[in-house]
Design a protein around this motif. Structure first.
Motif, short mmCIF file in Angstrom:
data_model
loop_
_atom_site.label_atom_id
_atom_site.label_comp_id
_atom_site.label_asym_id
_atom_site.label_seq_id
_atom_site.Cartn_x
_atom_site.Cartn_y
_atom_site.Cartn_z
N ILE A 13 -6.17 17.34 45.84
CA ILE A 13 -5.86 15.97 46.26
C ILE A 13 -7.09 15.10 46.00
O ILE A 13 -8.19 15.44 46.43
CB ILE A 13 -5.49 15.93 47.77
N PHE A 14 -6.91 14.06 45.23
CA PHE A 14 -7.96 13.05 45.09
C PHE A 14 -7.66 11.99 46.13
O PHE A 14 -6.57 11.42 46.15
CB PHE A 14 -7.96 12.44 43.68
N ASP A 15 -8.63 11.74 46.99
CA ASP A 15 -8.34 10.89 48.13
C ASP A 15 -9.30 9.71 48.17
O ASP A 15 -10.09 9.58 49.09
CB ASP A 15 -8.46 11.73 49.41
N LEU A 16 -9.26 8.91 47.14
CA LEU A 16 -10.14 7.74 47.15
C LEU A 16 -9.36 6.57 47.73
O LEU A 16 -9.05 6.56 48.91
CB LEU A 16 -10.65 7.46 45.73
N LYS A 17 -9.03 5.58 46.91
CA LYS A 17 -8.26 4.45 47.43
C LYS A 17 -6.82 4.87 47.67
O LYS A 17 -6.25 4.68 48.74
CB LYS A 17 -8.30 3.30 46.43
N SER A 42 0.64 12.51 30.14
CA SER A 42 -0.63 12.01 30.67
C SER A 42 -0.52 11.89 32.19
O SER A 42 0.47 11.37 32.71
CB SER A 42 -0.90 10.66 30.02
N GLY A 43 -1.53 12.40 32.89
CA GLY A 43 -1.54 12.32 34.35
C GLY A 43 -0.84 13.47 35.04
O GLY A 43 -0.75 13.50 36.27
N SER A 44 -0.34 14.43 34.28
CA SER A 44 0.42 15.53 34.89
C SER A 44 -0.48 16.58 35.54
O SER A 44 0.01 17.44 36.27
CB SER A 44 1.36 16.17 33.86
N GLY A 45 -1.78 16.56 35.24
CA GLY A 45 -2.70 17.48 35.92
C GLY A 45 -3.37 18.50 35.03
O GLY A 45 -4.04 19.41 35.52
N LYS A 46 -3.24 18.34 33.72
CA LYS A 46 -3.82 19.33 32.78
C LYS A 46 -5.34 19.44 32.92
O LYS A 46 -5.88 20.53 33.06
CB LYS A 46 -3.46 18.95 31.34
N SER A 47 -6.02 18.30 32.87
CA SER A 47 -7.49 18.32 32.96
C SER A 47 -7.92 18.80 34.34
O SER A 47 -8.90 19.53 34.47
CB SER A 47 -8.07 16.93 32.69
N THR A 48 -7.20 18.38 35.35
CA THR A 48 -7.55 18.82 36.71
C THR A 48 -7.46 20.34 36.80
O THR A 48 -8.35 20.99 37.35
CB THR A 48 -6.60 18.16 37.74
N LEU A 49 -6.41 20.90 36.22
CA LEU A 49 -6.25 22.36 36.22
C LEU A 49 -7.41 23.02 35.47
O LEU A 49 -8.00 24.01 35.95
CB LEU A 49 -4.91 22.74 35.58
N ASP A 168 -10.26 21.18 26.54
CA ASP A 168 -9.42 20.07 27.00
C ASP A 168 -9.22 19.10 25.84
O ASP A 168 -10.13 18.36 25.48
CB ASP A 168 -10.09 19.38 28.19
N GLU A 169 -8.03 19.09 25.29
CA GLU A 169 -7.72 18.25 24.12
C GLU A 169 -8.83 18.30 23.08
O GLU A 169 -9.40 17.25 22.73
CB GLU A 169 -7.45 16.82 24.57
N PRO A 170 -9.13 19.49 22.58
CA PRO A 170 -10.31 19.64 21.70
C PRO A 170 -10.20 18.87 20.39
O PRO A 170 -11.21 18.63 19.74
CB PRO A 170 -10.35 21.15 21.43
N THR A 200 -3.31 20.30 25.31
CA THR A 200 -3.08 19.47 24.12
C THR A 200 -1.81 18.64 24.28
O THR A 200 -0.91 18.99 25.03
CB THR A 200 -2.97 20.34 22.85
N HIS A 201 -1.79 17.52 23.54
CA HIS A 201 -0.57 16.72 23.45
C HIS A 201 0.20 17.06 22.17
O HIS A 201 1.26 16.50 21.93
CB HIS A 201 -0.91 15.22 23.44
N ASN A 202 -0.39 17.95 21.37
CA ASN A 202 0.21 18.24 20.06
C ASN A 202 1.13 19.47 20.15
O ASN A 202 0.67 20.58 20.42
CB ASN A 202 -0.93 18.48 19.05
N1 LIG Z 1 -11.60 11.88 39.78
C1 LIG Z 1 -10.39 11.46 40.09
N2 LIG Z 1 -10.18 10.63 41.13
C2 LIG Z 1 -8.95 10.21 41.46
N3 LIG Z 1 -7.83 10.56 40.80
C3 LIG Z 1 -7.96 11.39 39.75
C4 LIG Z 1 -9.25 11.87 39.34
N4 LIG Z 1 -9.06 12.69 38.25
C5 LIG Z 1 -7.74 12.69 38.01
N5 LIG Z 1 -7.07 11.92 38.90
C6 LIG Z 1 -5.62 11.71 38.96
O1 LIG Z 1 -4.99 12.97 38.96
C7 LIG Z 1 -3.84 12.98 38.13
C8 LIG Z 1 -3.97 14.07 37.08
O2 LIG Z 1 -4.99 13.71 36.17
P1 LIG Z 1 -5.42 14.60 34.93
O3 LIG Z 1 -6.64 14.01 34.37
O4 LIG Z 1 -5.47 16.02 35.36
O5 LIG Z 1 -4.17 14.41 33.95
P2 LIG Z 1 -3.95 14.95 32.46
O6 LIG Z 1 -2.68 15.72 32.46
O7 LIG Z 1 -5.17 15.65 31.99
O8 LIG Z 1 -3.72 13.61 31.64
P3 LIG Z 1 -4.16 13.22 30.12
O9 LIG Z 1 -3.11 13.83 29.24
O10 LIG Z 1 -4.09 11.73 30.11
O11 LIG Z 1 -5.53 13.75 29.88
C9 LIG Z 1 -3.74 11.58 37.55
O12 LIG Z 1 -2.78 10.86 38.30
C10 LIG Z 1 -5.11 11.00 37.73
O13 LIG Z 1 -5.06 9.62 37.91
#
Ligand SMILES: Nc1ncnc2c1ncn2[C@@H]1O[C@H](COP(=O)(O)OP(=O)(O)OP(=O)(O)O)[C@@H](O)[C@H]1O
Ligand SMILES: [Mg+2]
Length: 227
Positions: A13-17, A42-49, A168-170, A200-202
């Motif tokens: 959980i990102f808990d900023l604003k 985009s935004g589905s959570g790939k980079s977070t994972l 991550d999207e190399p 990847t998006h490809n």
């Molecule tokens: N540091 C952060 N602070 C707040 N929210 C974040 C942070 N990093 C990611 N998020 C949110 O978490 C969600 C997942 O982000 P993430 O970067 O994992 O997506 P992604 O699948 O890698 O997208 P993309 O394909 O655009 O790279 C998004 O809604 C993003 O806005």
């Protein structure tokens, strides 16, 4: 056989604003000898994972086990050491040090583990030559093409002989010809005692993996192939 990496009930959980649940109760396992792709909008959570896998960021809750070792969230020293010895990371924008030559970028990563300088240099030359960079050792990142920079970054990721390679999207910054070339290199890194995971998006590149993990809104939508 037990999986090399285990994620159990991982939440982030990102808990900023605004509160964002970037990962929702993720259970996943990764096995040695396989290549995994992570896809999803985009935004589905790939980079977070991937950031959880690299131990760069910690989950809000859940358990991570690597090589049968429980990862203690927040134990930064131990986790930094584990990352250095076990994990190679490749970023979309290469993340090379601009004031250092290609071979220095690769050897610095090796020397971070206090290894023998001469051996690291020999390893770096061998890895870089295998990646088609034998004539680019002394070039600075600004003197290299995108594809060459990414191959330097791959060499850097390989210098400590990692069991886990994360990307991550190399090829996100590359033209299609260079992207294909870099992906060929990445797929060729497959080994029986290694796990490769890339986002990847490809679609074509994703289909080159043994197992495709599709994410949507912080959840796993589907898993195509055997984990
Ligand atoms: N540091 C952060 N602070 C707040 N929210 C974040 C942070 N990093 C990611 N998020 C949110 O978490 C969600 C997942 O982000 P993430 O970067 O994992 O997506 P992604 O699948 O890698 O997208 P993309 O394909 O655009 O790279 C998004 O809604 C993003 O806005
Ligand atoms: Mg991303």
């Amino acid at each position: 056989m037990s999986s090399f990496i285990k994620f159990k009930k991982i939440n982030k959980i990102f808990d900023l604003k605004n509160k964002v649940r970037a990962l929702k109760n993720i259970n996943l396992e990764f096995n040695l000898g396989k290549i995994y792709s992570i896809v999803g909008p985009s935004g589905s959570g790939k980079s977070t994972l991937l950031n959880m896998l690299s131990l760069i960021d910690s989950p809000t809750s859940g358990h991570i086990k690597i090589n049968n070792q429980n990862i203690i969230i927040g134990n930064n020293n131990d986790n930094d050491n584990l990352r250095a010895s076990l994990i190679g990371i490749i970023y979309q924008n290469y993340n090379l040090l601009n004031d250092f030559t290609a071979i220095e970028n690769v050897t610095l990563a090796g020397l971070a583990l206090n290894k023998n300088r001469r051996q690291v240099l020999l390893d770096a030359k061998k890895i870089m030559s295998n990646l088609g960079l034998s004539k680019r050792f002394d070039h600075f990142p600004s003197e290299l093409s995108g594809g060459e920079n990414q191959r330097v970054a791959i060499a850097r990721a390989l210098i400590n002989k990692p069991k886990i390679i994360l990307a991550d999207e190399p090829t996100g910054n590359l033209d299609i010809a260079s992207a294909k070339n870099v992906f060929k290199v990445l797929i060729n890194l497959k080994k029986s005692n290694r796990i490769i995971i890339f986002a990847t998006h490809n679609r074509e590149f994703a289909n080159m993996s043994d197992c495709k993990i599709e994410m949507i809104d912080g959840n796993i939508k589907s898993i195509n192939g055997k984990l």
